[in-house]
Design a protein around this motif. Structure first.
Motif, mmCIF file in Angstrom:
data_model
loop_
_atom_site.group_PDB
_atom_site.id
_atom_site.type_symbol
_atom_site.label_atom_id
_atom_site.label_comp_id
_atom_site.label_asym_id
_atom_site.label_seq_id
_atom_site.Cartn_x
_atom_site.Cartn_y
_atom_site.Cartn_z
ATOM 1 N N UNK A 232 0.799 -1.219 0.000
ATOM 2 C CA UNK A 232 0.000 0.000 0.000
ATOM 3 C C UNK A 232 0.833 1.270 0.000
ATOM 4 N N UNK A 233 2.157 1.112 -0.027
ATOM 5 C CA UNK A 233 3.075 2.259 0.032
ATOM 6 C C UNK A 233 4.105 2.191 -1.088
ATOM 7 N N UNK A 234 4.574 3.369 -1.485
ATOM 8 C CA UNK A 234 5.738 3.468 -2.349
ATOM 9 C C UNK A 234 6.676 4.525 -1.781
ATOM 10 N N UNK A 235 7.945 4.440 -2.118
ATOM 11 C CA UNK A 235 8.919 5.411 -1.621
ATOM 12 C C UNK A 235 9.781 5.912 -2.772
ATOM 13 N N UNK A 236 10.380 7.074 -2.520
ATOM 14 C CA UNK A 236 11.357 7.632 -3.453
ATOM 15 C C UNK A 236 12.489 8.234 -2.653
ATOM 16 N N UNK A 237 13.702 7.829 -2.981
ATOM 17 C CA UNK A 237 14.878 8.477 -2.373
ATOM 18 C C UNK A 237 15.324 9.523 -3.390
ATOM 19 N N UNK A 238 14.832 10.735 -3.186
ATOM 20 C CA UNK A 238 14.990 11.800 -4.164
ATOM 21 C C UNK A 238 16.446 12.233 -4.303
ATOM 22 N N UNK A 239 17.165 12.253 -3.218
ATOM 23 C CA UNK A 239 18.589 12.593 -3.156
ATOM 24 C C UNK A 239 19.079 12.132 -1.793
ATOM 25 N N UNK A 240 20.279 12.496 -1.425
ATOM 26 C CA UNK A 240 20.790 11.988 -0.154
ATOM 27 C C UNK A 240 19.977 12.516 1.025
ATOM 28 N N UNK A 241 19.439 13.704 0.909
ATOM 29 C CA UNK A 241 18.732 14.341 2.019
ATOM 30 C C UNK A 241 17.285 13.883 2.169
ATOM 31 N N UNK A 242 16.630 13.546 1.058
ATOM 32 C CA UNK A 242 15.172 13.420 1.085
ATOM 33 C C UNK A 242 14.678 12.010 0.755
ATOM 34 N N UNK A 243 13.667 11.587 1.513
ATOM 35 C CA UNK A 243 13.096 10.240 1.335
ATOM 36 C C UNK A 243 11.595 10.382 1.554
ATOM 37 N N UNK A 244 10.810 10.194 0.496
ATOM 38 C CA UNK A 244 9.372 10.422 0.606
ATOM 39 C C UNK A 244 8.616 9.101 0.607
ATOM 40 N N UNK A 245 7.442 9.139 1.232
ATOM 41 C CA UNK A 245 6.553 7.966 1.334
ATOM 42 C C UNK A 245 5.226 8.322 0.717
ATOM 43 N N UNK A 246 4.743 7.518 -0.208
ATOM 44 C CA UNK A 246 3.493 7.816 -0.905
ATOM 45 C C UNK A 246 2.450 6.741 -0.647
ATOM 46 N N UNK A 247 1.250 7.206 -0.341
ATOM 47 C CA UNK A 247 0.079 6.343 -0.260
ATOM 48 C C UNK A 247 -0.724 6.612 -1.526
ATOM 49 N N UNK A 248 -0.838 5.631 -2.388
ATOM 50 C CA UNK A 248 -1.503 5.834 -3.680
ATOM 51 C C UNK A 248 -3.020 5.874 -3.544
ATOM 52 N N UNK A 249 -3.564 5.021 -2.684
ATOM 53 C CA UNK A 249 -5.016 4.957 -2.486
ATOM 54 C C UNK A 249 -5.238 4.627 -1.015
ATOM 55 N N UNK A 250 -5.378 5.684 -0.220
ATOM 56 C CA UNK A 250 -5.388 5.514 1.231
ATOM 57 C C UNK A 250 -6.562 4.657 1.697
ATOM 58 N N UNK A 251 -6.285 3.847 2.729
ATOM 59 C CA UNK A 251 -7.299 2.983 3.340
ATOM 60 C C UNK A 251 -7.337 3.251 4.840
ATOM 61 N N UNK A 252 -8.490 3.058 5.488
ATOM 62 C CA UNK A 252 -8.568 3.292 6.936
ATOM 63 C C UNK A 252 -7.519 2.530 7.738
ATOM 64 N N UNK A 253 -7.093 1.363 7.247
ATOM 65 C CA UNK A 253 -6.075 0.573 7.954
ATOM 66 C C UNK A 253 -4.708 1.259 7.965
#
Lengths: 109, 113
Positions: free
Chosen positions: B63-84
């Motif tokens: 249910x999650x994806x991530x991107x390590x944009x550069x050394x400083x930044x690491x993002x977490x994406x919820x594509x289709x959020x669920x109550x869980x």
């Protein structure tokens, strides 16, 4: 069986008491050990590292027993402000970290 | 000395909405991590990045994806959020060496209705 196990507690102690928590780990390749403190709804914060010879920081003493694969945290002269959840963390040399689920301490007046 | 910074601090979503949680660290650490913590429970590792350009699944990646944009930044994406996925999300960073501890951001409290 979890890789890192802690007694969840809660431990309820009066001010001034001495309290000890243990944490056992199963991975014999574990090399580095830490204790964190987490207050309710806040982020975990590093309390202290645990060295092979044992180490002390004020009222806090950490011990490591590699043969039995456990670490301990001793808190002397407990303060109200010590109330928190204490997490043990075990690292392998490869940098893999495993967190215990924590032990909750409540210090009462 | 900012350390690890997470944005936003609070968010409410509706089921099915998407969202990206942001994390940045200024300690020049190689490794970064995303955890979730449900009420009364321990931390569970979602994804981690051992170094810039690499990402790996943790214990609960579905249910999650991530991107390590550069050394400083690491993002977490919820594509289709669920109550869980209602939880507190923590980002952390550390040196790659196993003898170094992780440092945490102050969390994002996410509620999905």
């Amino acid at each position: 069986r979890k890789e890192v196990e802690q007694d969840p507690g809660p431990f309820n102690v009066p001010e001034g008491a001495t309290v000890a928590f243990n944490c056992t780990y199963s991975n014999s390749a574990s090399q580095s050990f830490f204790w964190y403190r987490q207050d309710c709804r806040k982020e975990p914060k590093l309390l202290m590292s645990v060295y092979s010879s044992g180490n002390e920081d004020g009222r806090f003493t950490a011990q490591l027993n590699r043969a039995s694969q456990y670490i301990s945290l001793l808190i002397r002269d407990s303060k109200l402000s010590d109330s928190a959840t204490y997490l043990c963390v075990v690292n392998t040399n490869a940098g893999k970290s495993t967190f215990g689920d924590g032990t909750t301490l409540t210090v009462k007046p | 000395n900012a350390g690890v910074t997470q944005t936003p601090k609070f968010q409410v979503l509706k089921t099915g909405q998407s969202m990206t949680l942001q994390c940045a660290q200024d300690m020049n650490h190689n490794s970064m991590y995303w955890y979730r913590q449900d009420p009364g429970m321990g931390l569970r590792l979602i994804y981690y990045s051992a170094s810039e350009g690499t990402t790996d699944k943790g214990e609960v990646p579905n249910g999650y994806n991530v991107s390590r944009l550069n050394k400083r930044e690491f993002s977490l994406r919820l594509e289709s959020a669920a109550p869980s996925q209602t939880s507190v999300y923590f980002c952390a960073s550390s040196e790659s060496r196993g003898d170094q501890p992780q440092h945490f951001g102050d969390g994002t409290r996410l509620s999905i209705l």
